[in-house]
Enzyme design. Structure first.
Site, short mmCIF file in Angstrom:
data_model
loop_
_atom_site.label_atom_id
_atom_site.label_comp_id
_atom_site.label_asym_id
_atom_site.label_seq_id
_atom_site.Cartn_x
_atom_site.Cartn_y
_atom_site.Cartn_z
N TYR A 230 -48.07 -22.95 41.38
CA TYR A 230 -48.11 -23.42 39.99
C TYR A 230 -46.70 -23.90 39.55
CZ TYR A 230 -49.06 -22.98 34.90
OH TYR A 230 -49.20 -23.19 33.54
N ALA A 231 -45.68 -23.11 39.91
CA ALA A 231 -44.30 -23.48 39.52
C ALA A 231 -43.90 -24.79 40.17
CB ALA A 231 -43.34 -22.36 39.91
P1 NAP Z 1 -57.07 -22.86 29.62
O1 NAP Z 1 -57.30 -22.13 28.35
O2 NAP Z 1 -57.34 -22.16 30.92
O3 NAP Z 1 -57.88 -24.26 29.57
C1 NAP Z 1 -57.82 -25.13 30.66
C2 NAP Z 1 -58.43 -26.47 30.30
O4 NAP Z 1 -58.31 -27.33 31.45
C3 NAP Z 1 -59.92 -26.37 29.97
O5 NAP Z 1 -60.22 -27.32 29.00
C4 NAP Z 1 -60.57 -26.72 31.30
O6 NAP Z 1 -61.88 -27.29 31.15
C5 NAP Z 1 -59.61 -27.80 31.81
N1 NAP Z 1 -59.70 -27.97 33.26
C6 NAP Z 1 -59.62 -27.02 34.24
N2 NAP Z 1 -59.78 -27.59 35.46
C7 NAP Z 1 -59.97 -28.92 35.24
C8 NAP Z 1 -60.23 -30.04 36.08
N3 NAP Z 1 -60.30 -29.92 37.42
N4 NAP Z 1 -60.39 -31.25 35.52
C9 NAP Z 1 -60.33 -31.41 34.17
N5 NAP Z 1 -60.10 -30.39 33.32
C10 NAP Z 1 -59.92 -29.16 33.85
O7 NAP Z 1 -55.56 -23.37 29.75
P2 NAP Z 1 -54.41 -23.38 28.63
O8 NAP Z 1 -53.77 -22.05 28.62
O9 NAP Z 1 -54.90 -23.97 27.37
O10 NAP Z 1 -53.35 -24.38 29.33
C11 NAP Z 1 -53.30 -25.76 29.04
C12 NAP Z 1 -52.10 -26.38 29.75
O11 NAP Z 1 -50.90 -25.72 29.34
C13 NAP Z 1 -52.16 -26.24 31.27
O12 NAP Z 1 -51.62 -27.39 31.87
C14 NAP Z 1 -51.28 -25.03 31.55
O13 NAP Z 1 -50.75 -25.05 32.85
C15 NAP Z 1 -50.22 -25.22 30.48
N6 NAP Z 1 -49.53 -23.96 30.14
C16 NAP Z 1 -50.21 -22.91 29.60
C17 NAP Z 1 -49.51 -21.74 29.30
C18 NAP Z 1 -50.17 -20.51 28.71
O14 NAP Z 1 -49.48 -19.50 28.53
N7 NAP Z 1 -51.45 -20.54 28.35
C19 NAP Z 1 -48.14 -21.65 29.58
C20 NAP Z 1 -47.50 -22.75 30.12
C21 NAP Z 1 -48.20 -23.90 30.39
P3 NAP Z 1 -63.22 -26.36 31.19
O15 NAP Z 1 -63.28 -25.63 29.87
O16 NAP Z 1 -64.34 -27.32 31.34
O17 NAP Z 1 -63.04 -25.44 32.35
#
Ligand code: NAP
Length: 249
Positions: A156-157
């Site tokens: 991931y990193a």
């Molecule tokens: P999340 O709640 O797990 O939601 C993930 C989203 O991505 C969902 O809408 C999911 O769709 C979609 N997704 C997953 N696999 C996919 C694919 N193959 N094609 C298209 N869409 C896909 O994630 P989040 O925490 O909101 O994170 C959003 C972004 O912020 C990510 O890039 C993550 O790496 C980054 N981020 C998050 C955090 C944190 O603490 N949460 C920290 C740093 C960075 P479905 O609902 O259909 O599965």
């Protein structure tokens, strides 16, 4: 000052929940037409229902960002319904955590395909029209982990650090065409991605955050709103860190 995104057509990947759902809502309420994606038809329909309820212009679409054909097909569907995409928000992301010694090749490959290659693929697809229009914005979600590293998240990193290098390079390629390419790097945000953490892991995390809390999805959506608006037209190749002071860059 009111920020208006009227006339913009914005693709937000992964808009079904978490950070992406809040970004789609925030940009939609600012007046943009939003194409928000989910990985299932049901998720896409729920996005459309939500937009209707909130009076947001736009639709939900089914998209798996790891599939090249899906990406091309959905982008042309969006262009037919709403016109060319003026801003792309690459938000979709997954985790496949494991210590390197136990990490399987498919855990590495899944992360690279979904979190990094998708950014290359979608940016390339939207770029042509943006270059013709001599305007556009690409906003990529990276992570504090791409800057600090995190045991158990080498895949991931690496993908998140890769997004930063990619964005800086693309910013240099497209700056002359008035296209801004930037990143937002969340710290630990309260979403399903972090809700799986054990309570003691969460406490340890919060102890590293000067603002002493997990971030909210709104904290990230506000940074994206700024980058999507004309308040940030002289910013490109940059990363906005939204992490409660956990990493000071
Ligand atoms: P999340 O709640 O797990 O939601 C993930 C989203 O991505 C969902 O809408 C999911 O769709 C979609 N997704 C997953 N696999 C996919 C694919 N193959 N094609 C298209 N869409 C896909 O994630 P989040 O925490 O909101 O994170 C959003 C972004 O912020 C990510 O890039 C993550 O790496 C980054 N981020 C998050 C955090 C944190 O603490 N949460 C920290 C740093 C960075 P479905 O609902 O259909 O599965």
């Amino acid at each position: 000052m009111n920020i208006s995104l009227a006339g913009e057509v914005i693709l937000v990947t992964g808009a079904s929940r978490g950070i992406g759902a809040e970004i789609a809502k925030t940009l939609g309420l600012a007046g943009a037409t939003i194409a928000g994606t989910a990985t299932s038809e049901e998720g896409a329909s729920k996005i459309t229902e939500f937009f209707n309820k909130e009076n947001i212009s736009g639709l939900g679409y089914k998209l798996d960002v790891s599939k090249a054909d899906d990406c091309a097909a959905v982008l042309s569907e969006i262009a037919q319904s709403h016109g060319p995409i003026t801003t792309l928000v690459n938000n979709a992301g997954i985790t496949r955590d494991n210590l390197l010694m136990r990490m399987k090749e498919d855990q590495w490959d899944d992360i690279m395909d979904t979190n990094l290659k998708s950014v290359y693929r979608l940016s390339k697809l939207v770029c042509r029209n943006m270059m013709k229009a001599r305007s556009g914005k690409i906003i990529n979600l990276t992570s504090v982990v791409g800057f600090m590293g995190n045991a158990g998240q080498s895949n991931y990193a690496a993908a998140k650090a890769g997004i930063v290098g990619f964005s800086k390079s693309l910013a240099r390629e497209l700056g002359g065409r008035n296209i801004n390419v930037n990143c937002v790097a969340p710290g630990f945000i309260d979403t399903e991605m972090t809700q799986g953490l054990a309570e003691d892991q969460k406490k340890t995390l919060i102890n590293q955050v000067p603002l002493a809390r997990l971030g909210e999805v709104t904290d990230i959506a506000h940074a994206v709103l700024f980058l999507a608006s004309n308040l940030s037209t002289y910013i490109t190749g940059s990363t906005i860190h939204v992490n409660g002071g956990m990493l000071m860059e």
